[in-house]
Each structure stands twice: as C-alpha cells, then as structure tokens.
Design a protein around this motif. Structure first.
Motif, PDB file in Angstrom:
ATOM      1  N   VAL A  30       0.893  -1.316   0.011  1.00 14.37           N
ATOM      2  CA  VAL A  30      -0.061   0.037  -0.114  1.00 14.37           C
ATOM      3  C   VAL A  30       0.724   1.239   0.049  1.00 14.37           C
ATOM      4  CG1 VAL A  30      -1.734   1.346   1.307  1.00 14.37           C
ATOM      5  CG2 VAL A  30      -2.059  -0.948   0.984  1.00 14.37           C
ATOM      6  N   ALA A  31       1.981   1.107   0.796  1.00 20.50           N
ATOM      7  CA  ALA A  31       2.880   2.510   0.657  1.00 20.50           C
ATOM      8  C   ALA A  31       3.441   2.708  -0.727  1.00 20.50           C
ATOM      9  CB  ALA A  31       3.723   2.178   1.927  1.00 20.50           C
ATOM     10  N   TYR A  32       4.076   1.327  -1.161  1.00 19.63           N
ATOM     11  CA  TYR A  32       4.452   1.319  -2.508  1.00 19.63           C
ATOM     12  C   TYR A  32       3.671   2.174  -3.597  1.00 19.63           C
ATOM     13  CZ  TYR A  32       6.311  -0.467  -6.979  1.00 19.63           C
ATOM     14  OH  TYR A  32       6.831  -0.247  -8.288  1.00 19.63           O
ATOM     15  N   LYS A  33       2.279   1.713  -3.590  1.00 23.53           N
ATOM     16  CA  LYS A  33       1.367   2.080  -4.715  1.00 23.53           C
ATOM     17  C   LYS A  33       0.966   3.525  -4.249  1.00 23.53           C
ATOM     18  CE  LYS A  33      -0.432  -0.031  -7.256  1.00 23.53           C
ATOM     19  NZ  LYS A  33      -0.391  -0.211  -8.782  1.00 23.53           N
ATOM     20  N   CYS A  34       0.747   3.865  -3.074  1.00 19.73           N
ATOM     21  CA  CYS A  34       0.549   5.277  -2.697  1.00 19.73           C
ATOM     22  C   CYS A  34       1.738   6.092  -3.251  1.00 19.73           C
ATOM     23  CB  CYS A  34       0.295   5.660  -1.268  1.00 19.73           C
ATOM     24  SG  CYS A  34      -1.320   4.749  -0.745  1.00 19.73           S
ATOM     25  N   TYR A  75       0.495   8.675  -5.960  1.00 18.09           N
ATOM     26  CA  TYR A  75       0.123  10.067  -5.466  1.00 18.09           C
ATOM     27  C   TYR A  75       1.551  10.701  -5.076  1.00 18.09           C
ATOM     28  CZ  TYR A  75      -4.395   7.735  -5.091  1.00 18.09           C
ATOM     29  OH  TYR A  75      -5.594   7.287  -5.247  1.00 18.09           O
ATOM     30  N   ASP A  76       2.638  10.260  -5.151  1.00 20.24           N
ATOM     31  CA  ASP A  76       3.654  10.913  -4.867  1.00 20.24           C
ATOM     32  C   ASP A  76       4.046  11.197  -3.534  1.00 20.24           C
ATOM     33  OD1 ASP A  76       4.904  10.576  -7.666  1.00 20.24           O
ATOM     34  OD2 ASP A  76       4.032  12.877  -8.130  1.00 20.24           O
ATOM     35  N   THR A  77       3.302  10.575  -2.555  1.00 17.35           N
ATOM     36  CA  THR A  77       3.537  10.678  -1.237  1.00 17.35           C
ATOM     37  C   THR A  77       2.825   9.482  -0.558  1.00 17.35           C
ATOM     38  OG1 THR A  77       3.198  11.986   0.552  1.00 17.35           O
ATOM     39  CG2 THR A  77       1.320  12.064  -0.947  1.00 17.35           C
TER      40      THR A  77
END
Length: 52
Positions: free
Chosen positions: A37-41, A45-47
C-alpha cells in the motif's frame, strides 16, 4: 497408579510450533500488505502520508 507410566501432562511441542508458524505467516502478510500500500501510494500520489 499405572505401571505404564504417565498418560497425561506431557509436553506438546508440535502444536506450539504450528501456532508460531501461523502467527509468523499472518504477521508477514500484514507487513507485506502495508509495504504494498505504501509503494502504490508513493507512485500514484507521490507521497505516502499527506497531511491536509
């Protein structure tokens, strides 16, 4: 008292190890999901965490 020895109260190590493996697998799944989830975000979204 039975001459065959004690029939109750023995240590059961197989089930303890099984529960440990299940707990470790569940932890790894949760950790992998959080990383995904952190990778996809980050790439969509660049953050990772944006404070409004």
């Amino acid at each position: 008292m039975s001459p065959n020895g004690q029939t109750r109260g023995g240590k059961v190590t197989a089930s303890d190890n099984l529960y440990t493996v299940i707990l470790a697998l569940a932890f790894c799944v949760v950790l992998a999901t959080a990383v995904f989830v952190a990778y996809k975000c980050h790439f969509q979204y660049d953050t990772i965490f944006e404070i409004p």
